[in-house]
Structure formats: structure tokens, C-alpha cells
Design a protein around this motif. Structure first.
Motif, PDB file in Angstrom:
ATOM      1  N   THR A  12       0.842  -1.198   0.000  1.00 19.64           N
ATOM      2  CA  THR A  12       0.000   0.000   0.000  1.00 19.64           C
ATOM      3  C   THR A  12       0.878   1.249   0.000  1.00 19.64           C
ATOM      4  N   PHE A  13       2.044   1.160   0.599  1.00 23.76           N
ATOM      5  CA  PHE A  13       3.003   2.284   0.609  1.00 23.76           C
ATOM      6  C   PHE A  13       2.304   3.553   1.113  1.00 23.76           C
ATOM      7  N   ASP A  14       1.753   3.453   2.311  1.00 28.40           N
ATOM      8  CA  ASP A  14       0.913   4.533   2.860  1.00 28.40           C
ATOM      9  C   ASP A  14       1.487   5.055   4.173  1.00 28.40           C
ATOM     10  N   PRO A  15       2.730   5.583   4.218  1.00 26.93           N
ATOM     11  CA  PRO A  15       3.618   5.880   3.089  1.00 26.93           C
ATOM     12  C   PRO A  15       4.695   4.805   2.908  1.00 26.93           C
ATOM     13  N   ILE A  16       5.418   4.894   1.787  1.00 28.32           N
ATOM     14  CA  ILE A  16       6.634   4.088   1.598  1.00 28.32           C
ATOM     15  C   ILE A  16       7.662   4.510   2.644  1.00 28.32           C
ATOM     16  N   HIS A  17       8.521   3.573   3.073  1.00 25.48           N
ATOM     17  CA  HIS A  17       9.516   3.893   4.111  1.00 25.48           C
ATOM     18  C   HIS A  17      10.785   3.066   3.890  1.00 25.48           C
ATOM     19  N   PHE A  18      11.773   3.292   4.786  1.00 25.61           N
ATOM     20  CA  PHE A  18      13.064   2.619   4.595  1.00 25.61           C
ATOM     21  C   PHE A  18      12.961   1.101   4.779  1.00 25.61           C
ATOM     22  N   GLY A  19      11.948   0.613   5.492  1.00 26.49           N
ATOM     23  CA  GLY A  19      11.748  -0.839   5.583  1.00 26.49           C
ATOM     24  C   GLY A  19      11.517  -1.443   4.206  1.00 26.49           C
ATOM     25  N   HIS A  20      10.703  -0.759   3.380  1.00 22.27           N
ATOM     26  CA  HIS A  20      10.452  -1.230   2.002  1.00 22.27           C
ATOM     27  C   HIS A  20      11.715  -1.106   1.146  1.00 22.27           C
ATOM     28  N   LEU A  21      12.366   0.036   1.255  1.00 23.14           N
ATOM     29  CA  LEU A  21      13.496   0.312   0.349  1.00 23.14           C
ATOM     30  C   LEU A  21      14.668  -0.619   0.647  1.00 23.14           C
ATOM     31  N   ARG A 187       2.429   6.826  10.357  1.00 27.93           N
ATOM     32  CA  ARG A 187       1.190   7.628  10.373  1.00 27.93           C
ATOM     33  C   ARG A 187       0.871   8.091  11.798  1.00 27.93           C
ATOM     34  N   ALA A 188       1.033   7.166  12.741  1.00 28.48           N
ATOM     35  CA  ALA A 188       0.725   7.513  14.131  1.00 28.48           C
ATOM     36  C   ALA A 188       1.679   8.590  14.649  1.00 28.48           C
ATOM     37  N   ALA A 189       2.955   8.490  14.271  1.00 28.60           N
ATOM     38  CA  ALA A 189       3.936   9.491  14.725  1.00 28.60           C
ATOM     39  C   ALA A 189       3.581  10.872  14.176  1.00 28.60           C
ATOM     40  N   ILE A 190       3.197  10.927  12.907  1.00 28.15           N
ATOM     41  CA  ILE A 190       2.856  12.229  12.305  1.00 28.15           C
ATOM     42  C   ILE A 190       1.634  12.818  13.004  1.00 28.15           C
ATOM     43  N   THR A 191       0.655  11.973  13.253  1.00 28.72           N
ATOM     44  CA  THR A 191      -0.558  12.455  13.928  1.00 28.72           C
ATOM     45  C   THR A 191      -0.234  12.989  15.318  1.00 28.72           C
ATOM     46  N   ALA A 192       0.733  12.336  15.952  1.00 28.88           N
ATOM     47  CA  ALA A 192       1.104  12.758  17.309  1.00 28.88           C
ATOM     48  C   ALA A 192       2.079  13.929  17.292  1.00 28.88           C
ATOM     49  N   GLY A 193       2.447  14.374  16.083  1.00 26.93           N
ATOM     50  CA  GLY A 193       3.349  15.519  15.984  1.00 26.93           C
ATOM     51  C   GLY A 193       4.808  15.178  16.218  1.00 26.93           C
ATOM     52  N   GLY A 206       8.953  15.629   2.894  1.00 30.51           N
ATOM     53  CA  GLY A 206       8.598  16.913   2.296  1.00 30.51           C
ATOM     54  C   GLY A 206       7.225  16.852   1.637  1.00 30.51           C
ATOM     55  N   TYR A 207       6.968  15.746   0.934  1.00 29.08           N
ATOM     56  CA  TYR A 207       5.670  15.584   0.254  1.00 29.08           C
ATOM     57  C   TYR A 207       4.541  15.459   1.286  1.00 29.08           C
ATOM     58  N   ILE A 208       4.787  14.682   2.331  1.00 28.62           N
ATOM     59  CA  ILE A 208       3.773  14.505   3.379  1.00 28.62           C
ATOM     60  C   ILE A 208       3.422  15.867   3.995  1.00 28.62           C
ATOM     61  N   LEU A 213      -0.517  15.268   4.863  1.00 26.31           N
ATOM     62  CA  LEU A 213      -1.017  13.890   5.008  1.00 26.31           C
ATOM     63  C   LEU A 213      -0.904  13.411   6.461  1.00 26.31           C
ATOM     64  N   PHE A 214      -1.795  12.533   6.827  1.00 22.90           N
ATOM     65  CA  PHE A 214      -1.779  11.795   8.099  1.00 22.90           C
ATOM     66  C   PHE A 214      -1.958  12.678   9.344  1.00 22.90           C
ATOM     67  N   LYS A 215      -2.350  13.922   9.137  1.00 22.47           N
ATOM     68  CA  LYS A 215      -2.522  14.808  10.307  1.00 22.47           C
ATOM     69  C   LYS A 215      -3.666  14.320  11.187  1.00 22.47           C
TER      70      LYS A 215
END
Ligand code: ATP
Length: 220
Positions: A12-21, A187-193, A206-208, A213-215
Motif C-alpha cells: 500500500t506504501f501509505d507511506p513508503i519507508h526505509f523498511g520497504h526500500l 502515520r501515528a507518529a505524524i498524527t502525534a506531531g 517533504g511531500y507529506i 497527510l496523516f494529520k
């Protein structure tokens, strides 16, 4: 020219991260694959709908893989109506690359232990090999399904030659350094700031930020 050995990493890459890469890079190196295709799912059949629009997830994958000559974006699933069945995607790729090309579907152990629930899962091994990597929180000892355990026992090889020299049918367990990174945690980290630096490339962050996204992700 079509590469002789291609790896396919769906997600789903929601978002893509270093685990995938890192997973893609390690598997490419270990199995001597010539190209890795990242295939974002439009409507994944096995899980809840992604929070982010398909086009935004595609954009993040494009940013994340930029500059790596091994990595290619394959966005065919977001242009197809209905659920994104991996067997259909692999059949379409097989039709394009020809019968001789070695195709390898790449997945983490968490995905593989549920592989028997995938649509027409047995057919997938007629079209591609499978490379499985360990992932924190899931091990191959967790395979509970008898049919999957049997297929795993029959098809698992330690020799990496088939992955460049035969088109399909084998399973390899590829050792990779474990990275305890998930899109859920990001996603949870971004929501938590909290900062997600060093979990995903700066271009993705930067894109997020640009797209906000994910706020509003609900932390469950
Ligand atoms: P979410 O947390 O939203 O479920 P995710 O981080 O698991 O997402 P996906 O896009 O669902 O990411 O994963 C795509 C594929 O990448 C799956 O096969 C998954 O097992 C694998 N994968 C994702 N993260 C890792 C990781 N840190 N280590 C190994 N494999 C991973």
C-alpha cells in the motif's frame, strides 16, 4: 530491453519507508535481480482501505526510489478497476516480459504467513518465485495453515540460482537486517506531531508536509 530477472514489491506504501526500500535493495543483491518494480496497490483486497489517495501514494514511491537505477515504479494497479489482485498483476507482467524472464515476488514474513488467504495464491507460484524476508513481529514459524506450510516445505530452496535462471516456482528466505519500521507507526507518529526523520526519505517527508497527510490519523 527487458531485464532477465525482475523483482516485484507490492504494497500500500501509505507511506513508503526505509523498511520497504532496504528490503528491495537486500533482495535484489542477494538474488542478483536486475530490476525491482514497486507496485502500489489501488484497493488492497487483504486489508482496510489506505488513508491516502492512490495518486499520492504513487507520488511518494516515485520520490523515494528516485536516483536508484535498480528501482522502477509500476503503477498499473491504480489504473485497473476493482480489487488489486497480485495474481492478475503478475500475469500481466508475465505477458509483457515473456516466458523466460525470472520474476520474483518480494514480501515480508507478515505478508507471507497470510499468503494462503490471497486470491488464487497457488497460481502465483506458477507465474513467479517468492522471496520472503523476516520482519520484526512476524516469523515464518507463525505459518499456521497446513496447505501453505506444505507448499513452503516443497518449494523453499537455499540455492539462489533459480531466481535468475528459471522463471518461477521457488521460494527463498532472504536474510536482511531487521528494521522495525511500519507505515502504521509512521502515520501515528505524524498524527502525534513526532518527527519521522530517518524512517522514510526526506523527499517523502517533504511531500507529506506539503500535502498535509496523516494529520488526522486516528491512533487505535
Ligand atoms: P502498514 O503498517 O500500513 O500495514 P507496512 O509498513 O506493512 O504498512 P506495506 O505497504 O503494507 O507496508 O508493505 C508492503 C510489503 O513490504 C509487505 O510485503 C511487507 O511485509 C513488506 N514490509 C514492509 N515493511 C517492512 C519491514 N520493515 N521489513 C520487512 N518487510 C517489510
Amino acid at each position: 530491453m527487458t531485464p532477465a530477472a525482475i523483482g516485484i514489491l507490492g504494497g500500500t506504501f501509505d507511506p513508503i519507508h526505509f523498511g520497504h526500500l532496504r528490503l528491495a535493495q537486500e533482495v535484489a543483491q542477494t538474488l542478483a535481480l536486475h530490476q525491482i518494480r514497486f507496485v502500489p496497490a489501488c484497493a488492497p483486497p487483504h486489508r482496510a482501505a489506505p488513508q491516502t489517495a492512490a495518486q499520492q501514494r504513487v507520488a511518494m514511491v516515485r520520490l523515494a526510489i528516485a536516483g536508484n537505477p535498480l528501482f522502477v515504479l509500476d503503477d498499473r494497479e491504480i489504473h485497473r478497476a476493482g480489487p488489486s489482485y497480485t495474481v492478475d498483476t503478475l500475469a500481466a507482467i508475465r505477458a509483457e516480459v515473456g516466458a523466460a524472464c525470472a520474476l520474483t515476488l518480494i514480501m515480508g514474513a507478515d505478508a507471507f504467513i497470510a499468503f494462503h488467504t490471497w486470491y488464487r495464491w497457488r497460481e502465483i507460484l506458477n507465474i513467479a518465485h517468492i522471496a520472503v524476508a523476516q520482519r520484526p513481529g512476524a516469523t515464518l514459524c507463525d505459518i499456521k495453515d497446513a496447505a501453505l506450510a506444505q507448499v513452503f516445505g516443497e518449494r523453499c530452496v537455499h540455492d539462489t540460482q533459480p531466481f535468475t535462471h528459471s522463471p518461477a516456482g521457488m521460494i527463498a528466505v532472504v536474510p536482511i537486517p531487521l528494521l522495525d519500521i511500519s507505515a502504521t507507526a509512521i502515520r501515528a507518529a505524524i498524527t502525534a506531531g513526532r518527527s519521522v526523520r530517518y524512517l522514510t526519505p526526506d523527499a517523502v517527508i517533504g511531500y507529506i508536509n506539503d500535502q498535509q497527510l496523516f494529520k488526522d490519523t486516528l491512533i487505535k
